[in-house]
Design an enzyme around this catalytic site. Structure first.
Site, PDB file in Angstrom:
ATOM      1  N   HIS A   1      29.914  23.587   7.017  1.00  0.00           N
ATOM      2  CA  HIS A   1      30.974  24.148   7.866  1.00  0.00           C
ATOM      3  C   HIS A   1      31.278  23.165   8.987  1.00  0.00           C
ATOM      4  O   HIS A   1      30.350  22.654   9.644  1.00  0.00           O
ATOM      5  CB  HIS A   1      30.562  25.502   8.449  1.00  0.00           C
ATOM      6  CG  HIS A   1      30.371  26.540   7.403  1.00  0.00           C
ATOM      7  ND1 HIS A   1      31.412  27.076   6.686  1.00  0.00           N
ATOM      8  CD2 HIS A   1      29.249  27.104   6.904  1.00  0.00           C
ATOM      9  CE1 HIS A   1      30.955  27.926   5.808  1.00  0.00           C
ATOM     10  NE2 HIS A   1      29.636  27.957   5.901  1.00  0.00           N
TER      11      HIS A   1
ATOM     12  N   ASP B   1      27.680  33.827  -7.362  1.00  0.00           N
ATOM     13  CA  ASP B   1      27.206  33.976  -8.742  1.00  0.00           C
ATOM     14  C   ASP B   1      27.478  32.715  -9.555  1.00  0.00           C
ATOM     15  O   ASP B   1      26.652  32.302 -10.382  1.00  0.00           O
ATOM     16  CB  ASP B   1      27.869  35.181  -9.399  1.00  0.00           C
ATOM     17  CG  ASP B   1      27.375  36.513  -8.844  1.00  0.00           C
ATOM     18  OD1 ASP B   1      28.076  37.529  -9.046  1.00  0.00           O
ATOM     19  OD2 ASP B   1      26.318  36.526  -8.176  1.00  0.00           O
TER      20      ASP B   1
ATOM     21  N   TYR C   1      38.958  22.068  14.370  1.00  0.00           N
ATOM     22  CA  TYR C   1      38.573  21.412  13.115  1.00  0.00           C
ATOM     23  C   TYR C   1      38.783  19.900  13.130  1.00  0.00           C
ATOM     24  O   TYR C   1      38.507  19.240  12.140  1.00  0.00           O
ATOM     25  CB  TYR C   1      39.335  22.040  11.958  1.00  0.00           C
ATOM     26  CG  TYR C   1      38.995  23.503  11.754  1.00  0.00           C
ATOM     27  CD1 TYR C   1      39.946  24.500  11.988  1.00  0.00           C
ATOM     28  CD2 TYR C   1      37.729  23.899  11.357  1.00  0.00           C
ATOM     29  CE1 TYR C   1      39.641  25.838  11.813  1.00  0.00           C
ATOM     30  CE2 TYR C   1      37.409  25.235  11.186  1.00  0.00           C
ATOM     31  CZ  TYR C   1      38.369  26.197  11.406  1.00  0.00           C
ATOM     32  OH  TYR C   1      38.070  27.529  11.242  1.00  0.00           O
TER      33      TYR C   1
END
Ligand SMILES: O=C(O)[C@]1(O)C[C@H](CCCOc2ccccc2)[C@@H](O)[C@H](O)C1
EC number: 4.2.1.10
Length: 147
Positions: free
Chosen positions: A101, A88, A23
């Site tokens: 990402h 949602d 990362y």
């Protein structure tokens, strides 16, 4: 002034502290600071929020329309692969969002290759490392200015 909301999900508060080989060494605070300055220079406001809690992220999304948010940049973390509720909420506010990402999730474990958000995202971006946040911001700024 148009506003862009940057959301980061669970564990992304650990950026730069653990798994730098995957990362990177850039911290979340570095990313938020860089993107804030870049947005300001473009005449756009950037709000940012990180939470390890799904409901807190959903509450932040619910508040976005009233705050004049025009685009959402979201790295949902592991919620990418599991959260119908986050999907949602994003659908509910009807603000275009870009899924980000850091890693190339499509080159990782099978479970990371399923996103519950990608088919309703305006765009997805994966594998560019922390630079992906800047790429997504620039795209969001351009889209706002073109609209
Ligand atoms: O590649 C990405 O940005 C991810 O969204 C990162 C998530 C993980 C959040 C970051 O977790 C960290 C753990 C330790 C050190 C730094 C980050 C992972 O669950 C997704 O599949 C892909």
């Amino acid at each position: 002034m148009a506003t862009i909301l940057l959301l980061n999900g669970p564990n992304l508060n650990l950026l730069g502290q653990r798994e730098p080989e995957r990362y990177g060494h850039t911290t979340l605070a570095d990313i938020e600071s860089e993107l804030g300055a870049r947005a300001h220079a473009a005449g756009v406001s950037l709000d940012h929020f990180q939470s390890n809690h799904e409901g807190a992220l959903i509450d932040r999304i619910h508040a976005a329309p009233a705050e004049g948010v025009r685009r959402i940049l979201i790295n949902p973390g592991g919620l990418t692969h599991t959260s119908v509720s986050l999907r949602d909420a994003l659908l509910g506010v009807a603000i275009p969002f870009y899924e980000i990402h850091i890693s190339n999730v499509h080159a990782r474990e099978a479970f990371r290759q399923t996103s519950l958000l990608a088919d309703v995202a305006a765009a997805t971006l994966a594998g560019f490392g922390p630079r992906g946040y800047r790429l997504a911001l620039d795209a969001a700024i351009a889209a706002i200015k073109e609209s």
